[in-house]
Scaffold this motif. Structure first.
Motif, mmCIF file in Angstrom:
data_model
loop_
_atom_site.group_PDB
_atom_site.id
_atom_site.type_symbol
_atom_site.label_atom_id
_atom_site.label_comp_id
_atom_site.label_asym_id
_atom_site.label_seq_id
_atom_site.Cartn_x
_atom_site.Cartn_y
_atom_site.Cartn_z
ATOM 1 N N VAL A 1 88.020 76.967 95.571
ATOM 2 C CA VAL A 1 86.618 77.256 95.864
ATOM 3 C C VAL A 1 86.602 78.508 96.729
ATOM 4 N N TYR A 2 85.620 79.376 96.457
ATOM 5 C CA TYR A 2 85.510 80.624 97.207
ATOM 6 C C TYR A 2 84.117 80.794 97.793
ATOM 7 N N ALA A 3 84.053 81.461 98.929
ATOM 8 C CA ALA A 3 82.762 81.877 99.456
ATOM 9 C C ALA A 3 82.179 82.915 98.506
ATOM 10 N N ASP A 4 80.852 82.928 98.385
ATOM 11 C CA ASP A 4 80.206 83.870 97.473
ATOM 12 C C ASP A 4 80.572 85.316 97.801
ATOM 13 N N SER A 5 80.766 85.589 99.070
ATOM 14 C CA SER A 5 81.010 86.960 99.509
ATOM 15 C C SER A 5 82.364 87.513 99.045
ATOM 16 N N VAL A 6 83.273 86.639 98.622
ATOM 17 C CA VAL A 6 84.612 87.110 98.232
ATOM 18 C C VAL A 6 84.955 86.784 96.777
ATOM 19 N N LYS A 7 84.065 86.095 96.074
ATOM 20 C CA LYS A 7 84.334 85.738 94.676
ATOM 21 C C LYS A 7 84.619 86.970 93.843
ATOM 22 N N GLY A 8 85.675 86.881 93.051
ATOM 23 C CA GLY A 8 86.048 87.990 92.191
ATOM 24 C C GLY A 8 86.919 89.032 92.873
ATOM 25 N N ARG A 9 87.071 88.925 94.195
ATOM 26 C CA ARG A 9 87.884 89.900 94.934
ATOM 27 C C ARG A 9 89.097 89.253 95.595
ATOM 28 N N PHE A 10 88.935 88.017 96.051
ATOM 29 C CA PHE A 10 90.012 87.304 96.755
ATOM 30 C C PHE A 10 90.558 86.195 95.855
ATOM 31 N N THR A 11 91.848 85.925 96.008
ATOM 32 C CA THR A 11 92.488 84.836 95.271
ATOM 33 C C THR A 11 93.371 84.036 96.219
ATOM 34 N N ILE A 12 93.130 82.730 96.275
ATOM 35 C CA ILE A 12 93.965 81.837 97.071
ATOM 36 C C ILE A 12 95.013 81.209 96.155
ATOM 37 N N SER A 13 96.226 81.101 96.654
ATOM 38 C CA SER A 13 97.287 80.492 95.866
ATOM 39 C C SER A 13 98.337 79.908 96.817
ATOM 40 N N ARG A 14 99.275 79.194 96.254
ATOM 41 C CA ARG A 14 100.321 78.618 97.096
ATOM 42 C C ARG A 14 101.625 78.580 96.310
ATOM 43 N N ASP A 15 102.709 78.629 97.055
ATOM 44 C CA ASP A 15 104.042 78.493 96.496
ATOM 45 C C ASP A 15 104.651 77.252 97.136
ATOM 46 N N ASN A 16 104.670 76.157 96.401
ATOM 47 C CA ASN A 16 105.139 74.892 96.969
ATOM 48 C C ASN A 16 106.613 74.947 97.353
ATOM 49 N N ALA A 17 107.393 75.713 96.613
ATOM 50 C CA ALA A 17 108.820 75.808 96.909
ATOM 51 C C ALA A 17 109.054 76.496 98.252
ATOM 52 N N LYS A 18 108.146 77.406 98.600
ATOM 53 C CA LYS A 18 108.285 78.145 99.859
ATOM 54 C C LYS A 18 107.386 77.596 100.962
ATOM 55 N N ASN A 19 106.607 76.551 100.637
ATOM 56 C CA ASN A 19 105.667 75.978 101.610
ATOM 57 C C ASN A 19 104.769 77.048 102.205
ATOM 58 N N THR A 20 104.254 77.893 101.343
ATOM 59 C CA THR A 20 103.477 79.046 101.794
ATOM 60 C C THR A 20 102.161 79.142 101.029
ATOM 61 N N LEU A 21 101.109 79.412 101.775
ATOM 62 C CA LEU A 21 99.775 79.656 101.241
ATOM 63 C C LEU A 21 99.517 81.153 101.281
ATOM 64 N N TYR A 22 98.827 81.670 100.267
ATOM 65 C CA TYR A 22 98.543 83.100 100.200
ATOM 66 C C TYR A 22 97.048 83.348 100.050
ATOM 67 N N LEU A 23 96.640 84.537 100.458
ATOM 68 C CA LEU A 23 95.297 85.022 100.165
ATOM 69 C C LEU A 23 95.439 86.479 99.736
ATOM 70 N N GLN A 24 95.285 86.721 98.445
ATOM 71 C CA GLN A 24 95.306 88.085 97.924
ATOM 72 C C GLN A 24 93.902 88.646 98.032
ATOM 73 N N MET A 25 93.764 89.750 98.743
ATOM 74 C CA MET A 25 92.455 90.346 98.988
ATOM 75 C C MET A 25 92.426 91.737 98.363
ATOM 76 N N ASN A 26 91.555 91.915 97.383
ATOM 77 C CA ASN A 26 91.397 93.194 96.698
ATOM 78 C C ASN A 26 89.998 93.748 96.945
ATOM 79 N N SER A 27 89.842 95.023 96.668
ATOM 80 C CA SER A 27 88.538 95.686 96.812
ATOM 81 C C SER A 27 87.923 95.386 98.176
#
Length: 118
Positions: free
Chosen positions: A58-84
């Motif tokens: 789920v994304y806030a309206d202000s970041v939809k289409g620009r930000f992507t949340i993801s996770r790598d379970n093997a690395k126990n790491t959460l990411y936030l890719q922020m573009n534009s």
């Protein structure tokens, strides 16, 4: 107990990109939902993106289409890719983990500063 450590913030020009990371440790298997929040100067902390244990996002309206949340379970790491990125994205970004059982607890990282400016 869950420990969260964010990294990846910095200064970027408008239109640029950054990727934030949140390394989790401790009782990771107990985490139900992970989120990224941000808090701009003089403003309340607000949710930016959410990812559930099942992978729903789920994304806030202000970041939809620009930000992507993801996770790598093997690395126990959460990411936030922020573009534009825009100047209004300037804030301290916080990683959050919600644990529901056996008791509800919210865990927070220390935050990482993102500044979007030319």
């Amino acid at each position: 107990q869950v420990q969260l450590v964010e990294s990846g913030g910095g200064l970027v020009q408008p239109g640029g990109s950054l990727r934030l990371s949140c390394a989790a440790s401790g009782s990771i298997s107990s985490i139900n939902v992970m989120r990224w929040y941000r808090q701009a100067p003089g403003k309340e902390r607000v949710m930016v993106a959410t990812i559930t244990r099942g992978g729903s996002t789920v994304y806030a309206d202000s970041v939809k289409g620009r930000f992507t949340i993801s996770r790598d379970n093997a690395k126990n790491t959460l990411y936030l890719q922020m573009n534009s990125l825009k100047p209004e994205d300037t804030a301290v970004y916080y990683c959050n983990a919600l644990v529901v059982l056996p008791t509800r607890n919210d865990y927070w990282g220390q935050g990482t500063q993102v500044t979007v400016s030319s």
